[in-house]
Design a protein around this motif. Structure first.
Motif, PDB file in Angstrom:
ATOM      1  N   HIS A 259     -19.399  -5.940 100.091  1.00  0.00           N
ATOM      2  CA  HIS A 259     -18.550  -6.744  99.334  1.00  0.00           C
ATOM      3  C   HIS A 259     -19.628  -7.871  98.686  1.00  0.00           C
ATOM      4  N   VAL A 260     -19.445  -8.053  97.274  1.00  0.00           N
ATOM      5  CA  VAL A 260     -20.453  -8.855  96.693  1.00  0.00           C
ATOM      6  C   VAL A 260     -19.741 -10.420  96.522  1.00  0.00           C
ATOM      7  N   LEU A 261     -20.438 -11.334  96.974  1.00  0.00           N
ATOM      8  CA  LEU A 261     -19.997 -12.520  97.240  1.00  0.00           C
ATOM      9  C   LEU A 261     -20.647 -13.373  96.076  1.00  0.00           C
ATOM     10  N   LEU A 262     -21.980 -13.452  95.761  1.00  0.00           N
ATOM     11  CA  LEU A 262     -22.397 -14.019  94.692  1.00  0.00           C
ATOM     12  C   LEU A 262     -23.148 -13.072  93.576  1.00  0.00           C
ATOM     13  N   ASP A 263     -22.584 -13.284  92.552  1.00  0.00           N
ATOM     14  CA  ASP A 263     -23.048 -12.282  91.333  1.00  0.00           C
ATOM     15  C   ASP A 263     -23.819 -13.436  90.287  1.00  0.00           C
ATOM     16  N   ILE A 285     -25.691 -11.047  95.813  1.00  0.00           N
ATOM     17  CA  ILE A 285     -25.644 -11.341  97.390  1.00  0.00           C
ATOM     18  C   ILE A 285     -24.490 -10.757  97.912  1.00  0.00           C
ATOM     19  N   HIS A 286     -24.564  -9.832  98.941  1.00  0.00           N
ATOM     20  CA  HIS A 286     -23.166  -9.553  99.506  1.00  0.00           C
ATOM     21  C   HIS A 286     -23.022 -10.375 100.765  1.00  0.00           C
ATOM     22  N   ARG A 287     -21.764 -10.163 101.346  1.00  0.00           N
ATOM     23  CA  ARG A 287     -21.508 -10.883 102.435  1.00  0.00           C
ATOM     24  C   ARG A 287     -22.486 -10.045 103.595  1.00  0.00           C
ATOM     25  N   GLY A 288     -23.003 -11.179 104.525  1.00  0.00           N
ATOM     26  CA  GLY A 288     -23.667 -10.707 105.376  1.00  0.00           C
ATOM     27  C   GLY A 288     -25.199 -10.343 105.307  1.00  0.00           C
ATOM     28  N   THR A 317     -23.487 -15.727  83.392  1.00  0.00           N
ATOM     29  CA  THR A 317     -22.116 -15.949  84.216  1.00  0.00           C
ATOM     30  C   THR A 317     -22.747 -15.909  85.954  1.00  0.00           C
ATOM     31  N   ILE A 318     -22.057 -16.925  86.563  1.00  0.00           N
ATOM     32  CA  ILE A 318     -22.086 -16.794  88.085  1.00  0.00           C
ATOM     33  C   ILE A 318     -20.753 -16.667  88.530  1.00  0.00           C
ATOM     34  N   GLN A 319     -20.556 -15.484  89.381  1.00  0.00           N
ATOM     35  CA  GLN A 319     -19.358 -15.074  90.066  1.00  0.00           C
ATOM     36  C   GLN A 319     -19.432 -15.312  91.665  1.00  0.00           C
ATOM     37  N   LEU A 320     -18.557 -16.288  92.169  1.00  0.00           N
ATOM     38  CA  LEU A 320     -18.397 -16.210  93.589  1.00  0.00           C
ATOM     39  C   LEU A 320     -17.320 -15.875  93.948  1.00  0.00           C
ATOM     40  N   ASP A 321     -17.609 -14.705  94.803  1.00  0.00           N
ATOM     41  CA  ASP A 321     -16.215 -13.668  95.439  1.00  0.00           C
ATOM     42  C   ASP A 321     -15.413 -13.249  94.190  1.00  0.00           C
TER      43      ASP A 321
END
Lengths: 506, 367
Positions: A259-263, A285-288, A317-321
């Motif tokens: 699960h990608v959390l920060l992209d 960065i993925h969860r965990g 771009t910065i994506q959070l969840d």
């Protein structure tokens, strides 16, 4: 280990087992340093390694809590810089202390009028020193007309004028352009040839290798080794500086999910002169997952963190969840669940003159339990602060104690506890264990591991390779604002990292 | 840990901290003023007799009225000071507010008491806009608010003079705005005889503004953001405070409160903007804000002290043969002494706290 350390010195400075404690923090311990007469001795280490504390002790600004200092074989005790100058130790600070509207002569004699007066004798002495070491300074020009390199020479001249045999230079090249650095080194060699000793404090390895006769490395408040510049490589020095022992904060089994959390995609940032501070930064960065960023300090780590926090506006771009947060301000991002442990807790993390419970509110002004919308909920904030104090073992007499009174480690534990409150999904930890004692360090490592187990994405920035290798699932190396290498901490060696951090050449 | 005694000392310490510094400051300023009186060649006992004599009814009324205006001026300055925003422009902001308020009240557009409300609101808006210019310059162009507000003070004076000259009424030697209609004049409260004067109705504005700001600053999210910005701007930014917006809002609030400063006098006594307008309240307010450490309660104390000194000093020339201006030295010394005393007490308390922490943690480590 250089041969010098075992010789009995016939002059210079010998420092043995220096200990300096501040409340809750050991700034210097087991510091041993031998400066041979007529040498240039480099003292290197990361920021916060204890170099400036040692320097202040040598110049009499601070008194050590233990250990001895010998100058020319005689033990000395300094209670002020005046005592240090008396035995021939002079210091040039990184920030010059010159009066622009006075001449070189006036600046030099200021405070030392008794030595050669303020007239012809003084002028002759200045001229003599200037000629002897190739400073090329005219005693009668105004300092305001001088360049940075010349000003630095005035500062050096000031300490020589006062009879210094041993000169401490604090990061002298930080303010100079390359040509000026070369000129400074010529001067330093002249000084060495005439029997002066120089203690050269720096973290620029190229320069250290170019000028030093001996090198001492400091890390976490102690001297961890010596190196011979004739044989040492940059890589070896970098390893000594950041540590290369076996990782102590051991990694547990992987909790990385898909699960990608920060992209981050092609993130860039420029300063006001359009110089690139960050360019083409992309990672996920993925969860965990703990993503570690390794790099020599000042290569864009702070800017990266501040861009993700919304404190600076970058491109890309910065994506959070899955949500694009590039247009969000800092408060929106915090509300969306970003926890932030800043590199400089006094500057970015705390209100030092406010009680602990108000510091609990900071960064959570809009969220329960700190507030209920319009009002600050003091009662709830206080009881939640009690919770943090007990869960995170913050040693404090009460939650109304001012943050300033706490030791660095306890301040940091409070910040970690605060940032882990309110169900964060992403934790940004910038040098989370810098300047904290060993106990607090272990506790903070445990908290980061727990965050990872609980499914947070963690961005970890550190100058401590042990910490990075021990905690991270992936390590990216940052150099001059770009990511230059990606490593698996289970297989990477500190040598690999050191090479990538310094640009691949030793 | 031994709870009750720790709590006991804590209360004592808080009390000591609150009272010690003002006490030191008062003692120091009494000593310094006495020395100045001696140097001026007058009798110290006469001086203090005059200053400390029980005020007459008329004096009490005047002290109350003056305190309310000083309080509002100081409160206006204090809002900015709490977030390190040095609004030196209260002087100009309250002049603009007073003028606009007087003009609006003079038109009598609204009937009776509604006219008062309209004028007070207009004064607040005018003060806020005048301060907002400095706020806008700071957040968009980085102009220091100290410089811009000082310049705006001068511009305010000239602008009002121009408007009075061109659009005001001639009245005796000077010019004035249209007097407010009788139905909008506020009689106030006469506690004693009519000759002793009356306490202006709108002194209540000082109480209301004081209570409101006290609540806003200590209890609301906005107040927290404001204090956080004042204590550590970088940490505030990292915590999500939009500092530029805070600067603008604080300037607007500061200016709005400044707009209220002369309202009690306008409706209670003056009835128009003109020669009776009292200048310098803005600058004195800055001193009162410093004296009160930017806290509403402290400011209230400071405002009463300053009003008391000024009012009681009037008979000095007659009774003690000293110029009444000598109390300005007292006022100045009080402010200086308070600033120094607070810093001394603060350091002493910080050192004490550090020691206490060591003891507490030391005991814990041994246990």
């Amino acid at each position: 280990m250089s041969a010098a350390a075992t010789e009995t010195p016939t002059g210079g400075i010998v420092v043995r087992d220096i200990l300096k404690q501040f409340p809750g923090v050991v700034a210097n311990h087991d510091v041993n340093l031998t400066i041979r007469p007529a040498t240039v001795h480099a003292l290197i280490g990361e920021n916060g390694a204890g170099k400036s504390t040692l320097m202040k002790i040598l110049y009499g600004v601070q008194k050590p809590d233990g250990g001895t200092i010998e100058v020319d074989g005689r033990p000395v005790h300094f209670s002020s810089p005046t005592d240090a100058i008396k035995v021939g130790i002079g210091m040039v600070f990184q920030h010059f202390m010159l009066a622009d509207n006075l001449t070189v002569l006036e600046n030099v004699v200021l405070g030392a009028e008794k030595l050669f007066g303020i007239g012809e004798k003084a002028r002759a002495e200045i001229q003599r020193i200037s000629n002897a070491y190739g400073f090329g300074l005219d005693p009668d020009v105004l300092v305001e007309g001088l360049g940075v390199g010349q000003r630095q020479r005035v500062e050096i001249l000031k300490v020589l004028y006062r009879g210094a045999k041993i000169i401490i230079l604090d990061e002298p090249t930080a303010v100079l352009v390359p040509q000026e650095v070369d000129a400074l080194f010529v001067n330093l060699r002249e000084l060495r040839n005439s029997g002066h000793s120089v203690l050269f404090i720096s973290h620029k390895l190229d320069e250290v290798l170019a000028i030093a006769d001996d090198i001492t490395v400091m890390r976490r408040g102690e001297t961890v080794g010596e190196a011979d510049p004739k044989t040492a490589t940059k890589k070896q020095l970098a390893e000594l500086m950041v540590g290369s022992e076996l990782p102590s904060p051991e990694t547990e089994e992987s909790t990385v999910t898909d699960h990608v959390l920060l992209d981050l995609n092609d993130v860039g940032l420029v300063d006001e002169n359009d110089r690139a501070l960050l360019s083409k930064i992309s990672f996920q960065i993925h969860r965990g997952e703990v993503l570690g960023i390794a790099g020599v300090e000042g290569n864009g780590q702070e800017e990266l963190v501040e861009t993700i926090m919304g404190m600076r506006k970058g491109t890309g771009t910065i994506q959070l969840d899955g949500k694009d947060i590039a247009s969000w301000d800092t408060r929106d991002r915090r509300e969306a669940g970003i926890g932030f442990i800043p590199a400089d807790r006094h500057r970015h993390g705390l209100l030092l003159d406010a009680p602990l419970w108000e510091n609990r509110v900071l960064g959570h002004q809009t969220r329960k339990p700190s507030s209920n919308g319009f009002l600050i909920a003091a009662g709830d904030a206080k009881s939640d602060t009690e919770r943090i104090v007990s869960e995170y073992d913050v040693r404090t007499p009460s939650i109304t104690t001012h943050a300033r009174a706490l030791s660095g480690g306890n301040q940091q534990k409070l910040i970690v506890g605060r940032e882990m409150s309110g169900d964060p999904v992403l934790l940004i930890a910038s040098h989370p264990t810098r300047g904290v004692d060993v106990g607090a360090q272990a506790a903070i490592w445990d908290h980061i591991k727990r965050a990872r187990r609980e499914g947070l994405a963690v961005l970890l920035i550190s100058a401590d390779l042990d910490e990075l290798i021990g905690l991270s699932d992936t390590i990216e190396v940052i150099l001059r604002g770009e990511l230059v290498g990606r490593f698996d901490p289970r297989t990477v060696t500190p040598q690999d990292l050191g090479e990538a951090m310094t640009g691949g050449k030793s | 840990m031994n709870g009750p005694s720790v709590n006991g000392t804590k209360v004592l310490r808080t009390l000591a901290q609150a009272l010690l510094a003002p006490l030191i400051a008062v003692v120091v300023s009494v000593i310094v003023t006495s020395i100045v009186v001696v140097i001026a060649g007058a009798s110290v006992s006469d001086f203090w007799n005059v200053i400390l004599t029980v005020p007459s009814h008329r004096n009490l009324v005047n002290i109350t009225n003056q305190s309310s205006m000083l309080f509002l001026a100081a409160l206006a300055a204090a809002i900015g000071f709490r977030m390190n925003l040095f609004n030196i422009g209260v002087e100009g902001q309250y002049a603009v507010g007073a003028f606009v308020g007087a003009v609006v009240a003079g038109t009598g557009f609204f009937p009776g008491k509604l006219n008062v409300v309209a004028a007070v609101l207009a004064a607040m808006v005018a003060g806020a806009l005048w301060a907002g210019i400095a706020g806008l310059l700071k957040v968009t162009r980085g102009v220091s608010e100290v410089i811009s507000t000082i310049m705006l003070n001068a511009i305010a004076g000239t602008l009002i003079g121009y408007l009075l000259n061109n659009h005001g009424q001639q009245y005796g030697q000077g010019r004035r705005t249209t007097p407010i209609p009788e139905s909008s004049q506020l009689a106030g409260w006469t506690p004693w005889d009519a000759v002793d004067g009356s306490i202006w109705t709108l002194t209540i504005l000082a109480v209301l503004a004081g209570l409101t700001m006290s609540f806003v600053i200590s209890r609301t999210r906005f107040g927290f953001d404001l204090r956080a910005t004042g204590q550590n701007e970088n940490a505030a930014i990292a915590s999500g405070v939009k500092v530029k917006r805070m600067v603008l809002i604080s300037m607007l609030i500061s200016g709005a409160i400044a707009g209220l400063v002369w309202m009690p006098a306008l409706f209670g006594q003056a009835d128009y903007y003109g020669p009776p307008f009292q200048h310098q309240l803005g600058f004195t307010g800055i001193a009162v804000a410093l004296l009160g450490r930017n806290r509403p309660l402290g400011i209230a104390f400071g405002a009463v002290l300053f009003a008391w000194l000024s009012e009681q000093a009037n008979p000095l020339a007659l009774v003690a043969d000293i110029s009444p201006s000598i109390v300005q030295i007292t006022q100045g010394v009080v402010v200086l002494a308070v600033v120094v005393a607070y810093e001394v007490v603060r350091r002493w308390m910080a050192a004490h706290e550090q020691r206490e922490l060591k003891v507490a943690l030391g005991a814990e480590a041994r246990a």
